[in-house]
Every structure is written in structure tokens, then in C-alpha cells.
Design a protein around this motif. Structure first.
Motif, mmCIF file in Angstrom:
data_model
loop_
_atom_site.group_PDB
_atom_site.id
_atom_site.type_symbol
_atom_site.label_atom_id
_atom_site.label_comp_id
_atom_site.label_asym_id
_atom_site.label_seq_id
_atom_site.Cartn_x
_atom_site.Cartn_y
_atom_site.Cartn_z
ATOM 1 N N LYS A 211 38.098 -12.863 76.617
ATOM 2 C CA LYS A 211 36.790 -12.412 77.339
ATOM 3 C C LYS A 211 37.109 -10.703 78.079
ATOM 4 N N ASP B 235 29.949 -19.699 75.270
ATOM 5 C CA ASP B 235 30.223 -20.820 75.946
ATOM 6 C C ASP B 235 30.705 -19.703 77.075
ATOM 7 N N MET B 236 31.127 -18.322 76.720
ATOM 8 C CA MET B 236 30.786 -17.176 77.927
ATOM 9 C C MET B 236 30.352 -16.362 78.638
ATOM 10 N N SER B 237 30.523 -17.094 80.283
ATOM 11 C CA SER B 237 29.831 -16.312 81.296
ATOM 12 C C SER B 237 29.781 -15.325 81.053
ATOM 13 N N GLY B 238 28.750 -14.353 81.725
ATOM 14 C CA GLY B 238 29.042 -12.926 81.516
ATOM 15 C C GLY B 238 28.547 -12.441 80.853
ATOM 16 N N LYS C 108 25.449 -12.943 77.035
ATOM 17 C CA LYS C 108 24.508 -13.863 76.405
ATOM 18 C C LYS C 108 23.644 -12.348 74.326
ATOM 19 N N SER D 206 26.215 -7.871 78.232
ATOM 20 C CA SER D 206 27.133 -8.138 79.828
ATOM 21 C C SER D 206 26.044 -8.345 79.384
ATOM 22 N N THR D 207 25.722 -9.374 80.606
ATOM 23 C CA THR D 207 24.547 -9.882 81.683
ATOM 24 C C THR D 207 24.683 -9.567 83.007
ATOM 25 N N GLU E 206 20.378 -8.277 85.077
ATOM 26 C CA GLU E 206 20.378 -8.634 86.154
ATOM 27 C C GLU E 206 19.980 -7.920 87.081
#
Length: 82
Positions: free
Chosen positions: A4, A43-46, A48, A57-58, A62
């Protein structure tokens, strides 16, 4: 370095978005396997996948959403004063 961290660092270096090719290159440089990278990204948060294919990078999206809400509220207040 964790996968990550490598992904986020690469996205930051690329201006917040990068294609799979650039991400695979960064992972290979760290001597990690790229096997299953697409699933790991999903599967990685942050992180998409953009509709055009790049990974983003989300937090950037945001922040944009927060700014849009703030601007809308400011416009509404200005209208209410008129």
C-alpha cells in the motif's frame, strides 16, 4: 515497505493517478511480486480505479467533494442575502 505504501507513493509521484503499468513497475522495483496486483488494488482502501482505467488516490476525490459542498453552501448564503 508495504504494498500500500508503494502504491500511494507512486500515485503521489504521478500526481494522484497512475495506470497499472506504472504501478507494476514500482512494485517490481521493490522486489515484490506483481501477481494479483489488480485484485490487491481493488481491495485496497484509499485507492479506486477511475472509469478510464487509471488508479487514483481517493482522498483527492474526497477533498474535491468537500470543496464543492463548501462552495455550494457559500453560493446559497450569498443568494439568501440578496
Amino acid at each position: 515497505m508495504k504494498l500500500k505504501d508503494i502504491i500511494l507513493k507512486t500515485l503521489e509521484k504521478e500526481g494522484g493517478a497512475a495506470g497499472l503499468k506504472a504501478l507494476k513497475k514500482a512494485v517490481k522495483k521493490s522486489d515484490m511480486s506483481t501477481k494479483g496486483l489488480e485484485k490487491d488494488l481493488d481491495d485496497m482502501s484509499g485507492v479506486k480505479q477511475h472509469k478510464d482505467g487509471d488508479y487514483i488516490s481517493t482522498p483527492l476525490s474526497e477533498v474535491r467533494d468537500i470543496i464543492e459542498v463548501m462552495l455550494d453552501e457559500k453560493k446559497k448564503k450569498k443568494k439568501d442575502r440578496c
